[in-house]
Scaffold this motif. Structure first.
Motif, short mmCIF file in Angstrom:
data_model
loop_
_atom_site.label_atom_id
_atom_site.label_comp_id
_atom_site.label_asym_id
_atom_site.label_seq_id
_atom_site.Cartn_x
_atom_site.Cartn_y
_atom_site.Cartn_z
N GLY A 1 6.78 9.42 5.27
CA GLY A 1 8.07 8.80 5.01
C GLY A 1 8.05 7.88 3.80
O GLY A 1 8.98 7.87 2.98
N LYS A 2 6.97 7.11 3.65
CA LYS A 2 6.86 6.19 2.51
C LYS A 2 6.83 6.93 1.18
O LYS A 2 7.31 6.42 0.16
CB LYS A 2 5.60 5.33 2.67
CG LYS A 2 5.73 4.24 3.72
CD LYS A 2 4.46 3.43 3.83
CE LYS A 2 4.59 2.33 4.87
NZ LYS A 2 3.33 1.54 5.01
N THR A 3 6.24 8.14 1.18
CA THR A 3 6.19 8.89 -0.08
C THR A 3 7.57 9.36 -0.52
O THR A 3 7.75 9.79 -1.65
CB THR A 3 5.25 10.11 0.03
OG1 THR A 3 5.81 11.08 0.94
CG2 THR A 3 3.87 9.71 0.49
N TYR A 4 8.54 9.29 0.40
CA TYR A 4 9.93 9.62 0.06
C TYR A 4 10.76 8.36 -0.18
O TYR A 4 12.00 8.40 -0.20
CB TYR A 4 10.56 10.46 1.15
CG TYR A 4 10.03 11.88 1.19
CD1 TYR A 4 10.45 12.82 0.25
CD2 TYR A 4 9.09 12.27 2.14
CE1 TYR A 4 9.95 14.12 0.28
CE2 TYR A 4 8.59 13.57 2.17
CZ TYR A 4 9.02 14.48 1.23
OH TYR A 4 8.53 15.76 1.25
N GLY A 5 10.07 7.23 -0.34
CA GLY A 5 10.76 5.99 -0.64
C GLY A 5 11.40 5.31 0.54
O GLY A 5 12.29 4.48 0.39
N LEU A 6 10.94 5.65 1.74
CA LEU A 6 11.52 5.07 2.96
C LEU A 6 10.67 3.92 3.48
O LEU A 6 9.49 3.84 3.24
CB LEU A 6 11.65 6.16 4.03
CG LEU A 6 12.51 7.37 3.63
CD1 LEU A 6 12.44 8.42 4.72
CD2 LEU A 6 13.94 6.92 3.39
N ARG B 1 0.80 12.52 0.66
CA ARG B 1 1.83 13.19 1.45
C ARG B 1 1.31 14.49 2.04
O ARG B 1 1.41 14.74 3.25
CB ARG B 1 3.05 13.47 0.58
CG ARG B 1 4.14 14.27 1.31
CD ARG B 1 5.21 14.75 0.32
NE ARG B 1 5.89 13.61 -0.30
CZ ARG B 1 6.73 13.73 -1.33
NH1 ARG B 1 6.99 14.92 -1.84
NH2 ARG B 1 7.33 12.68 -1.84
#
Length: 380
Positions: free
Chosen positions: A375-380, A315
């Motif tokens: 974004g993926k590191t926030y679960g998106l 991130r």
């Protein structure tokens, strides 16, 4: 510049800054060193940096390097970018060297790492005509044969291959259930039979190349790391690549800002300096604030990597790359606007700074890819 530096770090910054002012501090010097901007890497200047011990700043002492951390590497990169030193080969070299340091055989390490310290350039080749952001879509093939491997296929956008001693090639060695499996890294001497290096003309000059492999034989000893495991090996180097690009672009943003500030203080219209008009004054204030933020982010993440060198900061490193490259492009565009016609003229540096920064949001993972990763590191 980060507000707190050790004496050694301050000495490094001062020494690099003085070197750049002396060796490439004027437009005339830079034009001579780069053939008027068409050759962004000057080997003579690069050799001088090697003699000063700077090119191995982050490499182990066992191979002639200084063994320093991410913070010192970023300081060096930022200052050389600010000083507009024509050393475009360094970024790919140090990224590639880190891969050899982690995964290569001892013989490979000696060849590459000691060469880097002496001023040799290295390159890495991942992209293909049908595989850019989607690295797992690679089709350039390495087929196992008696005593080695045969390479066939095309690679593209390979930075600095034409001035490199070796290319760290990522090729497909097997077809697996996952596209990220079955990839292998190879150490390819640039003079090997079966390899053609063809330059791609860009507005940044001679930087990138197409590579054509035709029955190019590599011995088993050319494999770097473990066969079929290139993807995981590549992931281990993401911190370094994004931080290197981030440090370069923070330095570039600072330089574009300072050149713009000098101009708007001196250029007069309607009886006063144009920088005194609110329209420009507020834009200067915004850019200065954004540069400060980008610099603080860069060195905060660098310090975290130095504390935990084995950890992948996906991130944070992506944030550094995203923020610094978009900012450098923005500041250069604003500089061109504020310089008016002079921003477009080759008499000034701003047009070349725009050319060198606008592509930074594309190489090393586009801004869109960085946003997707964050974004993926926030679960998106």
């Amino acid at each position: 510049m980060p507000r707190v530096l050790t004496d050694e770090q301050r000495d490094l910054v001062d020494a690099v800054g003085e070197f750049c002012r002396r060796e490439c501090g004027t437009k005339e010097q830079r034009d001579k060193l780069t053939a008027h901007g068409s050759e962004p890497h000057n080997q003579d200047l690069y050799d001088k940096m090697a003699d000063l011990g700077w090119l191995g700043i982050s490499l182990p002492e066992a191979y002639g390097g200084s063994g320093q951390g991410m913070t010192e590497l970023c300081l060096f990169l930022e200052e050389t970018a600010y000083g507009r030193a024509p050393m475009s080969g360094f970024a790919t070299t140090i990224i590639t060297a880190a891969a050899y340091e982690k995964f290569a055989s001892e013989e490979q390490k000696r060849t590459v790492l000691e060469g880097v310290v002496r001023g040799r350039v290295e390159a890495v080749s991942m992209s293909e005509p049908g595989a850019g952001s989607d690295v797992g879509a690679l089709v350039c093939r390495a087929e196992k044969v008696d005593g080695g491997w045969l390479i066939n296929g095309q690679k593209t956008w390979c930075s600095n291959a034409h001035i490199a001693d070796h290319i760290l090639l990522i090729a497909r060695t097997s077809q697996e259930d996952s596209k990220h499996r079955g990839l292998t890294q190879f150490m390819v001497p640039t003079g090997v039979d079966g390899l053609q290096i063809s330059g791609i003309e860009t507005m940044g000059g001679r930087e990138v190349n197409d590579l054509y492999f035709t029955d190019c034989f590599l011995p088993d000893s050319a494999v770097v790391g473990t066969v079929g495991q290139a993807w995981s090996q590549l992931m281990a180097g993401l911190n370094l690549e994004r931080m290197i690009l981030g440090a370069n672009m923070v330095g570039a943003a600072r330089r574009a800002f300072d050149d713009t500030l000098d101009y708007v203080k001196q250029r007069e219209q309607f009886g006063k300096p144009i920088g005194s008009f609110q329209a420009l004054k507020h834009r200067i204030a915004d850019m200065a604030t954004e540069i400060e933020c980008a610099q603080l982010l860069l060195y905060s993440v660098a310090a975290a990597i130095d504390r935990e060198p084995g950890k992948v900061f996906a991130r944070e490193a992506s944030m550094v790359k995203l923020k610094s490259t978009e900012l450098a492009k923005h500041v250069s565009l604003e500089g061109m606007q504020m310089l008016g016609g002079y921003g477009y003229a080759t008499e000034y540096d701003m047009e070349s700074m725009l050319r060198s920064t606008v592509v930074s949001t594309v190489y090393g993972g586009t801004s869109e890819i960085q946003r997707d990763i964050i974004g993926k590191t926030y679960g998106l």
